[in-house]
Design an enzyme around this catalytic site. Structure first.
Site, PDB file in Angstrom:
ATOM      1  N   SER A 135      71.586  35.104  12.846  1.00 27.55           N
ATOM      2  CA  SER A 135      71.769  35.508  11.463  1.00 27.55           C
ATOM      3  C   SER A 135      72.963  36.462  11.334  1.00 27.55           C
ATOM      4  O   SER A 135      74.081  36.088  11.672  1.00 27.55           O
ATOM      5  CB  SER A 135      70.475  36.127  10.934  1.00 27.55           C
ATOM      6  OG  SER A 135      70.487  36.235   9.541  1.00 27.55           O
ATOM      7  N   ASP A 231      66.707  26.424   5.579  1.00 25.28           N
ATOM      8  CA  ASP A 231      67.337  27.740   5.664  1.00 25.28           C
ATOM      9  C   ASP A 231      68.509  27.787   4.696  1.00 25.28           C
ATOM     10  O   ASP A 231      69.385  26.913   4.744  1.00 25.28           O
ATOM     11  CB  ASP A 231      67.822  27.978   7.106  1.00 25.28           C
ATOM     12  CG  ASP A 231      68.422  29.349   7.330  1.00 25.28           C
ATOM     13  OD1 ASP A 231      68.581  30.128   6.363  1.00 25.28           O
ATOM     14  OD2 ASP A 231      68.753  29.661   8.487  1.00 25.28           O
ATOM     15  N   HIS A 261      64.516  29.947   8.574  1.00 26.96           N
ATOM     16  CA  HIS A 261      65.345  31.021   9.119  1.00 26.96           C
ATOM     17  C   HIS A 261      64.486  31.987   9.932  1.00 26.96           C
ATOM     18  O   HIS A 261      63.385  32.355   9.526  1.00 26.96           O
ATOM     19  CB  HIS A 261      66.023  31.785   7.974  1.00 26.96           C
ATOM     20  CG  HIS A 261      67.066  32.746   8.422  1.00 26.96           C
ATOM     21  ND1 HIS A 261      68.361  32.364   8.690  1.00 26.96           N
ATOM     22  CD2 HIS A 261      67.005  34.081   8.661  1.00 26.96           C
ATOM     23  CE1 HIS A 261      69.060  33.417   9.072  1.00 26.96           C
ATOM     24  NE2 HIS A 261      68.260  34.476   9.066  1.00 26.96           N
TER      25      HIS A 261
END
Length: 293
Positions: A135, A231, A261
């Site tokens: 991320s 996601d 995610h």
């Protein structure tokens, strides 16, 4: 999360990570303080077994540049170290909003240089150096690869980006999966508000690796990019993989069907989280081995 205070969001994320991922045993774990861009930062060093001259992976945790720390990603770093048979140096870079962009980027870059300089003393091999992150941490890993090129820093053999944030435009996956799939569009907007100071930051390649100049892209290290089907960040990861491929950078891209995610931090609930870690660790181990030939 976008309706919480920063401290509430950090506590909630830490609680979730403790519930959904458990640390496995590893031979050695130690923490050190190292110089950061504005203040000292912590790193946590994971060493599997008694092997010498281990390849080194520098890891940047996710959390929107606002939440997350060494503890939230401890299980993931342990698993990568054990399965890839490498040393992992996890970096506790400065978080926003206390430290705005580009502090986290500079912390990440300084930590990489520290890991390269100290590798031999730690039992690592500075000629086999890789970066990884998930991320926002994937964002930092990608940006650090760019900075090492323009600043002539330590050579990076490989970059592993797990559902990375690569830009600040809203792609179709934001509209399809921006609500109801764990990470929301509203949360990403909140993260960006905490991290960036002005609109111009969204156009800076040190914040948005999709904007890395064309002339620099072919010089970036081989990449392993992993995304999740449900996601909001999925399309951005795919776009970055395509950017690297078109520039001639060796790139592997995988999208895990049915996943959301952060699923690498949900291994107690999602078997595909375990599989994705195993797949990534094997790719990393193979790449390190190939570099010795």
């Amino acid at each position: 999360m976008s309706e919480q205070t920063v401290s509430e969001a950090r506590a909630a994320f830490a609680k979730m990570c403790r519930m959904l991922s458990k640390p496995e045993p590893i031979a050695k774990v130690e923490e050190r303080k190292i110089p950061g861009f504005q203040n000292d930062i912590k790193v946590r060093i994971y060493t599997p077994g008694q092997l010498k001259s281990l390849p080194v992976l520098v890891y940047f945790h996710g959390g929107g540049w606002v939440i997350g720390d060494l503890d939230t990603h401890d299980p993931l770093c342990r698993a990568l170290a054990n399965q890839a048979e490498c040393m992992v140096v996890a970096v506790d870079y400065s978080l926003a909003p206390e430290s705005k962009f580009p502090v986290a980027v500079e912390d990440a870059y300084m930590a990489l240089q520290w890991a390269a300089a100290q590798a031999v003393g730690l039992g690592g091999d500075p000629t086999r150096l890789a970066v990884a992150g998930d991320s926002a941490g994937g964002n930092l890993a990608a940006v650090v690869c760019y900075l090492t090129q323009i600043r002539k820093g330590a050579a990076i053999l490989y970059q592993m980006l797990f559902y990375p944030s690569t830009g600040f435009h809203y792609t179709p996956s934001y509209e399809e999966y921006g609500e109801g799939y764990h990470l929301t569009k509203a949360t990403m907007k909140w993260f960006r508000q905490q991290y960036l100071t002005e609109y111009a930051d969204t156009k800076n390649p040190m914040a948005a690796p999709l904007l890395i100049p064309k002339e620099a892209t072919p010089l970036l290290p081989p990449a392993y990019i992993l995304t999740a089907e449900y996601d909001p960040l999925r399309d951005g990861g795919f776009e970055y993989a395509e950017k690297l491929k078109k520039a001639g950078v060796e790139t592997q891209y995988f999208c895990y069907p049915g996943m959301i995610h952060g699923f690498l931090n949900m291994t107690e609930a999602l078997d595909d989280g375990k599989k994705a870690i195993a797949d990534a660790a094997k790719a990393l181990k193979d790449h390190f081995a190939a570099s010795c030939r």
